[in-house]
Structures are given as C-alpha cells and as structure tokens.
Write a protein that holds these residues in place. Sequence first.
Motif, mmCIF file in Angstrom:
data_model
loop_
_atom_site.group_PDB
_atom_site.id
_atom_site.type_symbol
_atom_site.label_atom_id
_atom_site.label_comp_id
_atom_site.label_asym_id
_atom_site.label_seq_id
_atom_site.Cartn_x
_atom_site.Cartn_y
_atom_site.Cartn_z
ATOM 1 N N SER A 275 -35.148 61.251 18.831
ATOM 2 C CA SER A 275 -33.997 60.651 19.516
ATOM 3 C C SER A 275 -34.414 59.908 20.782
ATOM 4 N N GLU A 276 -35.410 60.451 21.507
ATOM 5 C CA GLU A 276 -35.801 59.794 22.748
ATOM 6 C C GLU A 276 -36.451 58.434 22.476
ATOM 7 N N LEU A 277 -37.165 58.348 21.351
ATOM 8 C CA LEU A 277 -37.746 57.049 20.990
ATOM 9 C C LEU A 277 -36.633 56.040 20.702
ATOM 10 N N GLY A 278 -35.559 56.512 20.045
ATOM 11 C CA GLY A 278 -34.413 55.654 19.792
ATOM 12 C C GLY A 278 -33.779 55.193 21.094
ATOM 13 N N VAL A 279 -33.579 56.130 22.031
ATOM 14 C CA VAL A 279 -32.979 55.802 23.328
ATOM 15 C C VAL A 279 -33.848 54.774 24.053
ATOM 16 N N LYS A 280 -35.151 55.009 24.045
ATOM 17 C CA LYS A 280 -36.065 54.080 24.727
ATOM 18 C C LYS A 280 -35.996 52.697 24.088
ATOM 19 N N THR A 281 -35.949 52.652 22.755
ATOM 20 C CA THR A 281 -35.909 51.359 22.068
ATOM 21 C C THR A 281 -34.632 50.601 22.444
ATOM 22 N N ILE A 282 -33.499 51.334 22.489
ATOM 23 C CA ILE A 282 -32.230 50.683 22.857
ATOM 24 C C ILE A 282 -32.311 50.163 24.285
ATOM 25 N N ARG A 283 -32.793 51.017 25.186
ATOM 26 C CA ARG A 283 -32.808 50.603 26.589
ATOM 27 C C ARG A 283 -33.752 49.432 26.827
ATOM 28 N N SER A 284 -34.894 49.420 26.121
ATOM 29 C CA SER A 284 -35.801 48.293 26.343
ATOM 30 C C SER A 284 -35.232 47.020 25.717
ATOM 31 N N SER A 285 -34.454 47.143 24.626
ATOM 32 C CA SER A 285 -33.862 45.941 24.037
ATOM 33 C C SER A 285 -32.724 45.421 24.914
ATOM 34 N N GLU A 286 -32.172 46.284 25.768
ATOM 35 C CA GLU A 286 -31.141 45.834 26.702
ATOM 36 C C GLU A 286 -31.743 45.284 27.986
ATOM 37 N N GLY A 287 -33.051 45.180 28.012
ATOM 38 C CA GLY A 287 -33.691 44.488 29.124
ATOM 39 C C GLY A 287 -34.281 45.396 30.182
ATOM 40 N N GLU A 288 -34.126 46.735 30.035
ATOM 41 C CA GLU A 288 -34.734 47.623 31.025
ATOM 42 C C GLU A 288 -36.247 47.684 30.801
ATOM 43 N N THR A 289 -36.972 47.983 31.861
ATOM 44 C CA THR A 289 -38.418 48.147 31.709
ATOM 45 C C THR A 289 -38.664 49.609 31.348
ATOM 46 N N ILE A 290 -39.012 49.835 30.109
ATOM 47 C CA ILE A 290 -39.187 51.195 29.611
ATOM 48 C C ILE A 290 -40.627 51.354 29.148
ATOM 49 N N ASP A 291 -41.216 52.461 29.513
ATOM 50 C CA ASP A 291 -42.585 52.742 29.114
ATOM 51 C C ASP A 291 -42.565 53.479 27.775
ATOM 52 N N ILE A 292 -42.812 52.762 26.709
ATOM 53 C CA ILE A 292 -42.906 53.414 25.396
ATOM 54 C C ILE A 292 -44.383 53.614 25.095
ATOM 55 N N GLY A 293 -44.767 54.869 24.897
ATOM 56 C CA GLY A 293 -46.179 55.175 24.670
ATOM 57 C C GLY A 293 -46.636 54.664 23.320
ATOM 58 N N GLN A 294 -47.942 54.683 23.145
ATOM 59 C CA GLN A 294 -48.490 54.335 21.831
ATOM 60 C C GLN A 294 -47.994 55.352 20.809
ATOM 61 N N THR A 295 -47.655 54.891 19.640
ATOM 62 C CA THR A 295 -47.147 55.812 18.627
ATOM 63 C C THR A 295 -48.214 56.084 17.573
ATOM 64 N N TRP A 296 -48.103 57.269 16.956
ATOM 65 C CA TRP A 296 -49.065 57.623 15.916
ATOM 66 C C TRP A 296 -48.978 56.656 14.749
ATOM 67 N N TYR A 297 -47.743 56.359 14.336
ATOM 68 C CA TYR A 297 -47.526 55.416 13.240
ATOM 69 C C TYR A 297 -47.260 54.043 13.831
ATOM 70 N N GLN A 298 -47.972 53.040 13.306
ATOM 71 C CA GLN A 298 -47.707 51.669 13.725
ATOM 72 C C GLN A 298 -47.353 50.854 12.497
ATOM 73 N N ASN A 299 -46.213 50.168 12.561
ATOM 74 C CA ASN A 299 -45.694 49.425 11.413
ATOM 75 C C ASN A 299 -45.588 50.330 10.186
ATOM 76 N N GLY A 300 -45.196 51.566 10.409
ATOM 77 C CA GLY A 300 -44.990 52.478 9.295
ATOM 78 C C GLY A 300 -46.243 53.064 8.692
ATOM 79 N N GLU A 301 -47.397 52.779 9.296
ATOM 80 C CA GLU A 301 -48.659 53.320 8.776
ATOM 81 C C GLU A 301 -49.306 54.179 9.844
ATOM 82 N N MET A 302 -49.895 55.301 9.421
ATOM 83 C CA MET A 302 -50.615 56.151 10.360
ATOM 84 C C MET A 302 -51.843 55.384 10.846
ATOM 85 N N ALA A 303 -51.949 55.220 12.178
ATOM 86 C CA ALA A 303 -53.112 54.523 12.741
ATOM 87 C C ALA A 303 -54.351 55.384 12.533
ATOM 88 N N GLN A 304 -55.455 54.745 12.187
ATOM 89 C CA GLN A 304 -56.682 55.519 11.919
ATOM 90 C C GLN A 304 -57.454 55.793 13.201
#
Lengths: 304, 178
Positions: A275-304
Amino acid sequence: MSLKSLTKDWEPMSYGFLDASAKREIRRKTLKAIAVPGCQMPYASREVPMARGWGTGGLQVSCTLINPKTTVKVIDQGADDSVNAASIRRFLARVSGAPTTTDTLKADLIQSRHRIPEEVLREDQILVLQVPNPEPLRPVQPNMSIARQMHADADYGRMWLQLYEQIVRSGRVMQGASYPSLVHGRFVMTPSPIPRWDVPKMHMAKHLTILSAGREKRIHAVPPFTRVEPLVFDDVPYRVEEHGDLTCTRSGAKGYFMNEIPQPDGTSTYEVSDSELGVKTIRSSEGETIDIGQTWYQNGEMAQ
Amino acid sequence: MTAHPIPSDFETRTNATYDALIWALSRPGLVRQLPMPGQANIVETLVDRECAVHTGDDMLADVARRTGATIVDPDAADHLFFGNAPTADLLGILRQGTDMYPEEGATLVLPCSIGQGPKLRLTGPGVDGSLEIKIGSIAPGFWEKRRAVMRYPMGFEIFLIDGAQVIGLPRSTEIEVL
C-alpha cells in the motif's frame, strides 16, 4: 552483597512489554537461529495481550529488538492500514515510545504479515515475519517429532513427491504461498505465507530476516547473503505469480504484486498490494517529490 | 501522546549489546561496537538461571553467578566466557547439540586482538562472497580444530571480543587460515 544489589528498582511495567527473562530467551534463540539458517528453534513464546495466531511470534521478536530509537513499520498483506498492522504498530509504539512510519525506506524494524515490501531492504534493516505454521513438512508428516527427525536427516523426499504429485494432477505446482525453500543448502523452511512473488527477495538479500511463530513456538532466521532456493525440478522452473503486466487501478503502479478486486460484472481490477508503494506512486504523480527506493522487481521482472 | 515506559540503564545496555551481537553474528567477520568494553554486558544480555555457564575468569564468574546461572565445567556449559584465550583442545569437548536439536550447541566468548595475527578467510551465510580478517591472540591450531570437530548443523558459535569490538562467527561460517 546487599539486598539492593540483588534486586531491581520498581517499574510499572517492563520496557517493551516483555520481561527481561523472556527477552533473554528470545535473544539466545534468535542467535542460534541465525547460526543455523532455516532451522526451527523452539522457544517459550510468552503471553502478549493479543490472541495467539495474530502475530504474537513476530511481536515478541519486535519487542525484544525495539528501543526508543527504532523506527517501526508494520504491514499486513502489504497494507500498513489494516486492523492487524495498525494494532500491532500502536502497541509497539505504546510499550516502547519508538517512532513509527509507513515508509519502507525510513524503517529500522519491519514486522510483516505475509508480504515482503517491494522496495529493496538495506543491510541495516531487520524484517520480522509472522509465521502461522513454521513446519514445511506438516502436510506430509503431521507428527512433529518425526518431522524433526526428518529435518535432522535432511530427509526431504516427501516434499519433492508432494510437488511432483501437484504437477501430475494439475499441470503445475499448486503451492501458492509458503513455498518450501531450501536454506543454505541444508534446511527446508517455510518462508511464512508470503506469495511466490516474494520468495526470491530472500535469496542473498542484504537484510536479516527473522521468522517467528508464536502459537507454534518456533523461531527461524535467514541471515543476509544466504541462499534461499525454492524447491523446484530442473525441468519445471519456479514461477512467480503473473502480475508483471498488471497495472494498479488506483495508483498506476505497474509490475508489482497486486490484490485482485472482483467486480460485479465478473471481471477484476487490481490494486498494488504494497500500500505504501501505491501511496508513494500517487503522490509522486501529483507532483510531490517522493523518494521511491529501488524495487526488487523492475518492469515486472526480478532484477538479477 | 500516551506515556510509555522509559528503558532502564540495564535495558538500554542489554538491548544495545544484543543489537551488536545479532548484527555481528549475521555478518561474520565484520566488526561491530558493543556499548561497553568487556564481556560482563554479554553475560547480562544472554544469561539467566536457565543457563549453564563456564567462565575462565574470576570477575566474570561473579557476574555470571549473580544472574542465577549454574556454574559448570566447560563440557556441560551452554555459554562460555574466557578472559584469556583457551587452548584448541577446549573445542573438542564443547557442547555441539545434536542433529535434532542443533540449538543446544554452546556459545563461546573469547578475547582476541582484531587486525593482528594470522589472516583468515571467511565464507558462508552472512558473508558477501568471501572476507579476509586478521585475528590475533588466539591459541595455535584453534581454527584447524574448529573445522575438524564441527559437523554442520551441529556446532558452536564464537564471539571474539577486542575491547568494545565484537566479531561473530556462527557455525555456518567456513574459516580458512591463509
């Protein structure tokens, strides 16, 4: 030796709710659990003001680790705002004075029920998972004394047989959550009922994971940089849930583990489970400066 | 904001010690700071009347006795604390648990000098690839003996203390003397 030196000052309640001897036992057992990754260590599991089976195991580990400077995050199936998560978070804050957060990046201690956050955990963070059933062998061996002997002998043939039978019957492995995983090439553990999506996040991770079952009175752990391999056959690869192409209808986040929301017309919409990732995504799309960390999955694939 | 309990000095100290120990044991070979030098804090953090303790040091024996622990010989102890480095022979008699109950293996706390002496290479869980450290003031043949007597998942854990610095060596760590 005086009476004063043998006693302690009166306190209205112990810091962090648990008494000192309960904490010492959990300390001893967590250290042994880290030393033998994936091996279930029995512990006494004290009473806490919450019913067994609602995260008392994780709560006791959190109460032992916590101090007034520990920033705590609690999640339940990915959500920070569900009843179980909110109650545990409020309890931990009340008994320790520790600050709380919903931001994965700001947390020192993350207690979780059945999810690992999507943002990569750092080496200074500790993940505590609540475990309903710590014994991966229970479906094939209900007698826990015999199951313990099977662990001692590394006798996991029946686990493989169970997976084989699922493939023969259904064409694929039917195990959705708690996918049995081999830790450091020796002990098969249950990673707690996290989805298959989350199991690869434990493999060679930077953070320490402690898994604690309060009702079943067992602690096991996965130290950092430890192999966690889901049991799979060479010719039937491990598959995570097919959520890589799904988009969250509320936040627009794409390629993460989703909750399916059935609709009246028979179709489904999806909502990001973290849920927090969802909240962060919404807030950053509304123009706030949000620090979203690197995610394990990128583009739906587990990063190696 | 509701009132919450204030941690006592004892709670703060043992909590910080536990934090250092858990961090050190999950990352073998990396140095972590204890809140205070010496082993007395570790005794208070881990040991109580459920434990059987051996100490090779009179001062620590007092601390251990005050926790209510039973004082026993090294072969029966679940926690061992030494003021001086013990000989390698000690490792042969330590409790290692059983395959069914590996948690019954002992925890050994020793002084050492970090950054001096023979070079060791560590591999295993908690180590990113491999790691080299120098540990001095340890009895000759100690690491060879450790390797010879332990059969995973049976074994014992070692905490090396140098002042307020601590290094954890769980049984899962392979130690090679270079």
